[in-house]
Design a protein around this motif. Structure first.
Motif, PDB file in Angstrom:
ATOM      1  N   GLU A   1     -35.932 -26.465  28.429  1.00 42.83           N
ATOM      2  CA  GLU A   1     -36.957 -27.000  29.338  1.00 42.83           C
ATOM      3  C   GLU A   1     -38.069 -25.980  29.522  1.00 42.83           C
ATOM      4  OE1 GLU A   1     -36.243 -29.383  33.103  1.00 42.83           O
ATOM      5  OE2 GLU A   1     -34.190 -28.741  32.588  1.00 42.83           O
ATOM      6  N   GLU A   2     -39.305 -26.482  29.706  1.00 43.56           N
ATOM      7  CA  GLU A   2     -40.416 -25.546  29.755  1.00 43.56           C
ATOM      8  C   GLU A   2     -40.826 -25.188  31.177  1.00 43.56           C
ATOM      9  OE1 GLU A   2     -43.614 -26.215  26.802  1.00 43.56           O
ATOM     10  OE2 GLU A   2     -42.312 -27.871  26.161  1.00 43.56           O
ATOM     11  N   GLN A   3     -41.033 -23.922  31.382  1.00 44.75           N
ATOM     12  CA  GLN A   3     -41.531 -23.395  32.654  1.00 44.75           C
ATOM     13  C   GLN A   3     -42.991 -23.830  32.807  1.00 44.75           C
ATOM     14  OE1 GLN A   3     -40.798 -19.193  32.819  1.00 44.75           O
ATOM     15  NE2 GLN A   3     -42.417 -18.808  34.319  1.00 44.75           N
TER      16      GLN A   3
ATOM     17  N   PHE B   1     -32.483 -18.182  32.542  1.00 43.37           N
ATOM     18  CA  PHE B   1     -31.305 -18.579  31.769  1.00 43.37           C
ATOM     19  C   PHE B   1     -30.020 -18.044  32.413  1.00 43.37           C
ATOM     20  CE2 PHE B   1     -34.707 -19.045  28.582  1.00 43.37           C
ATOM     21  CZ  PHE B   1     -34.514 -20.384  28.288  1.00 43.37           C
TER      22      PHE B   1
ATOM     23  N   GLU C   1     -38.537 -20.377  39.048  1.00 42.79           N
ATOM     24  CA  GLU C   1     -39.717 -20.852  38.321  1.00 42.79           C
ATOM     25  C   GLU C   1     -39.343 -21.778  37.178  1.00 42.79           C
ATOM     26  OE1 GLU C   1     -42.850 -17.878  37.569  1.00 42.79           O
ATOM     27  OE2 GLU C   1     -41.560 -16.441  38.616  1.00 42.79           O
ATOM     28  N   HIS C   2     -38.035 -21.926  36.961  1.00 47.14           N
ATOM     29  CA  HIS C   2     -37.555 -22.727  35.841  1.00 47.14           C
ATOM     30  C   HIS C   2     -36.186 -23.265  36.277  1.00 47.14           C
ATOM     31  CE1 HIS C   2     -35.420 -23.264  31.957  1.00 47.14           C
ATOM     32  NE2 HIS C   2     -36.599 -23.585  31.494  1.00 47.14           N
ATOM     33  N   PRO C   3     -35.822 -24.486  35.849  1.00 47.04           N
ATOM     34  CA  PRO C   3     -34.574 -25.083  36.345  1.00 47.04           C
ATOM     35  C   PRO C   3     -33.325 -24.237  36.094  1.00 47.04           C
ATOM     36  CG  PRO C   3     -35.836 -26.670  35.027  1.00 47.04           C
ATOM     37  CD  PRO C   3     -36.576 -25.385  34.971  1.00 47.04           C
TER      38      PRO C   3
END
Ligand SMILES: [Zn+2]
Ligand SMILES: [Zn+2]
Lengths: 189, 382
Positions: free
Chosen positions: A57-59, B139, B23-25
């Motif tokens: 998935e992209e930030q 991650f 900032e990211h899932p």
């Protein structure tokens, strides 16, 4: 008398495995070269079961993110610590946009931007409630409390040769800058 | 939150900084309980690595407690005590699929030649590091691991870079039983590399440095023979004499870009930035290894060119092997060795510094005061 390596033979001074095992805890625990964690260097690159093999998935890119022109695209995940700003930011953006990692210009521009930035921040900090303080920020006060002299003297340390040069090289641009500013101010008067 | 912040060459301070956000899932936010200063942080501190930005928080060696996780995180939950490898990596790109976690292609837009590292120059992705109260860990399902219950915090901290890097360095040397191994540099990585060489069956291990207090540790902690290059005329000749004039089978460079021992090389690289690193140790390695031998490079070098004696490497038929360590690949085996008592990595920690005094910590480590080998940083709430 000829010895190794002028004649073939074995090295001298290698203890037996038993001797080593008894002297060194764990000797030979990873003896088999094939049974080490990074062997083989590259493991089977097939896509593991249960994973899609898709791009992560992209930030969200909140502002244009500088990237190496050797990349085909922005990576899906990236750091956002210190986005480029001001003059140093412009130099950095140029270094990334124009030159690949293969070019010295890329790295020299980035180094130049670093120097511009640290000086700009030091100047700007004078107008804040917390100006840069070279004494506390360099940690030199630890010299007194942590045996600055006795740690250096009488140990044949080869790095001690350049320790006196370090502050000169670090401080020189500041001294030159101050001198140039003074000259300019005098001329204006 | 409190965080160490870079202000310019030789200058760092602690500031009040906005805490990191998801900032990211697959991000997690980790509350740091222990961090370390690494020799490679000194390259940043000295202004050697291009694109080291004012305001960056350093620190790629840290452990902590998960504070918050993104919506797609499955393996971790708040409250988990975790160790985080210094590499940021995705686990699924072309390189990660081949186990080259330190060479991940999905996490560092700034460069293709290097993967991503926490708290390093922006050349490695622009991520803030762990010399702070909180860190963003991308991650979260891929990099971090829960610290085994039996493992001591300081041992876990050493597993985030220094220990696996030293161990990986010994592996790159392809050591076989009875080999003579020379290690340049008796810093943390060199000490761990020397110790690891024995695990792989080395017959002799010789550690070279110019700091006696570190060589003492090489003898006691790593059971190695030692050579102080500051006290011999020509270190290469001395090593030849010690090795039947064959040279070593394997030489490990655990020094890197700011090697001392040649003032001209040091000044042109570390001070004047005319080179990407001073390859003194690497050149000694090339000359001290035997013909057909292997040189393993663990010391960090910058992205610019360095004056390496490549002709000697060519004529001697050397194998030169190098990489940043893919930390997570080393963990299962290292955990076993720690549990078996073969490795006790925390034994080389010399200084425990409160985060608020980190500027002094950097100076003590950089100037090698007080017998400093490995400084650890303790955040206020930890
Ligand atoms: Zn490190
Ligand atoms: Zn990857």
């Amino acid at each position: 008398m000829s010895t190794v390596p002028y004649v073939n033979g074995s090295r001298s001074g290698i203890p037996s495995a038993d001797e080593l095992r008894s002297r060194i805890p764990g000797w030979g625990a990873d003896l088999d070269p094939a049974d080490r964690p990074s062997v083989p260097r590259e493991i089977d690159g097939t896509i593991p079961e249960g994973t899609s093999g898709d791009l992560p998935e992209e930030q969200t890119e909140h502002e244009p993110r500088e990237r190496s022109i050797e990349h085909a695209r922005l990576t899906p995940v990236f750091g956002t610590s210190c986005p480029p700003r001001g003059v140093s930011g412009a130099i950095r953006k140029l270094a990334y946009a124009r030159y690949s990692e293969a070019r010295a210009a890329h790295w020299l521009l980035l180094l130049a931007a670093d120097r511009v930035e640290s000086k700009a921040h030091a100047l700007r900090s004078l107008a804040t409630r917390r100006p840069d303080n070279p004494v506390t920020e360099t940690g030199v006060l630890s010299e007194a409390r942590h045996h600055g002299l006795s740690s250096r003297v009488g140990h044949n340390r080869v790095d001690v040769v350049h320790h006196p040069l370090d502050p000169v090289i670090v401080g020189a641009p500041w001294v030159l800058g101050a001198w140039a500013t003074l000259r300019v101010l005098r001329r204006l008067r | 939150m409190r965080a160490m912040v870079y202000r310019g060459p030789y200058r760092v301070r602690v500031e009040e900084k906005a805490p990191p956000r998801i900032e990211h899932p697959n991000d997690a936010i980790v509350r740091v309980t222990l961090a370390a200063i690494c020799g490679s942080d000194l390259h940043l501190y000295h202004g050697m690595m291009p694109d080291t930005r004012v305001g960056t928080t350093f620190g790629h060696e840290f452990i902590g407690v998960v504070d918050e996780v993104g919506p797609s995180v499955q393996t971790l939950q708040p409250g988990d005590r975790v160790m985080v490898p210094f590499n940021v990596f995705c686990g699924t790109c072309w390189f990660c699929a081949r186990g080259l976690y330190s060479n991940c292609h999905n996490v560092n837009p700034n460069a293709t030649a290097v993967g991503a590292i926490y708290g390093y120059s922006h050349t490695t992705g622009g991520y803030d590091g762990g010399q702070a109260e909180y860190v963003r860990v991308p991650f979260a399902d891929v990099g971090p691991t829960k610290i085994p219950d039996w493992m001591d915090s300081e041992d876990a901290l050493m597993c985030t870079d220094a220990l696996p890097t030293g161990y990986f360095g010994a592996q790159l040397g392809d050591i076989t039983e009875g080999d003579v191994v020379v290690v340049f540099g008796a810093g943390p990585v060199g000490l761990y590399a020397a110790k690891s060489a024995w695990l792989m069956g080395a017959g002799r291990v010789i550690v070279v440095d110019h700091l006696d207090y570190r060589l003492d540790l090489a003898a006691t902690f790593a059971h190695a023979e030692t050579l102080n290059f500051g006290q011999v005329g020509d270190v290469v000749v001395e090593l030849k004499k010690l090795t039947d004039h064959l040279g070593a089978d394997v030489v490990i460079d655990a020094v890197g870009a700011e090697a001392d021992g040649n003032l001209l090389q040091h000044l042109t690289s570390a001070k004047l930035k005319l080179q990407g690193g001073s390859p003194i140790a690497l050149n000694w390695a090339i000359d001290a290894v035997r013909k057909g031998g292997t040189v393993s490079v663990m010391g960090a070098y910058g992205p610019m060119f360095s004056a390496v004696k490549f002709g000697d490497a060519f004529n001697k038929g050397l194998t030169i092997r190098a990489n940043q360590c893919p930390v997570k690949r080393q963990w299962p085996r290292l955990f076993e060795h720690i549990r078996n008592g073969y490795l006790k990595p925390s034994e080389i920690i010399t200084h425990r510094i409160p985060l608020d005094h980190i500027a002094e910590g950097y100076h003590i480590f950089s100037a090698k005061l007080d017998g400093c080998v490995k400084p650890v940083v303790v955040p206020p709430a930890a």
